[in-house]
Write an enzyme that holds these catalytic residues in place. Structure first.
Site, PDB file in Angstrom:
ATOM      1  N   HIS A  71       0.825  -1.217   0.000  1.00 22.02           N
ATOM      2  CA  HIS A  71       0.000   0.000   0.000  1.00 22.02           C
ATOM      3  C   HIS A  71       0.857   1.264   0.000  1.00 22.02           C
ATOM      4  O   HIS A  71       1.856   1.347   0.713  1.00 22.02           O
ATOM      5  CB  HIS A  71      -0.933   0.006   1.205  1.00 22.02           C
ATOM      6  N   CYS A 109       0.073   1.755  -5.532  1.00 17.98           N
ATOM      7  CA  CYS A 109      -0.907   2.627  -6.177  1.00 17.98           C
ATOM      8  C   CYS A 109      -0.335   4.019  -6.398  1.00 17.98           C
ATOM      9  O   CYS A 109       0.551   4.476  -5.674  1.00 17.98           O
ATOM     10  CB  CYS A 109      -2.173   2.717  -5.332  1.00 17.98           C
TER      11      CYS A 109
END
Length: 112
Positions: free
Chosen positions: A30, A87
């Site tokens: 993440h 991301c």
């Protein structure tokens, strides 16, 4: 991309090899936790991964931003490489539309 759980840390793409093996090892995490500072790395910087087999040092050779559904970064390699995925954009709120990719080549290893 299916990976082992990234909820607690870095996930490993199951269809890829483990770090240190000749081929492409793909890791994901993440952007707002384990890879929060990934965007600060530059070409030539090193990434060290540690497994129960040892420590593996990779040198960053490529940075790119791709669409979230782009799977062209998961390619076989005759040499041991590391592909790191998170991301993008880093400060995006919600499901980010892109992926930030680092590719690195193995430069050193210390086996346990």
């Amino acid at each position: 991309m299916r990976s082992r759980s990234t909820q607690k840390g870095v996930g490993h793409f199951r269809q890829s090899v483990l770090p240190g093996v000749a081929d492409n090892s793909v890791l994901a995490g993440h952007r707002d936790s384990v890879f929060r500072r990934l965007g600060e790395l530059e070409m030539g910087d090193v990434i060290i991964t540690e497994t129960n087999k040892g420590a593996f040092t990779y040198k960053i050779t490529k940075q790119q931003i791709v669409d979230k559904d782009d799977r062209t970064i998961i390619v076989p390699s005759k040499k041991p490489i590391l592909t790191v995925v998170t991301c993008y954009p880093f400060r995006y709120v919600g499901n980010a539309p892109k992926r930030y990719i680092l590719t690195a080549t193995l430069v050193a290893s210390t086996l346990n």
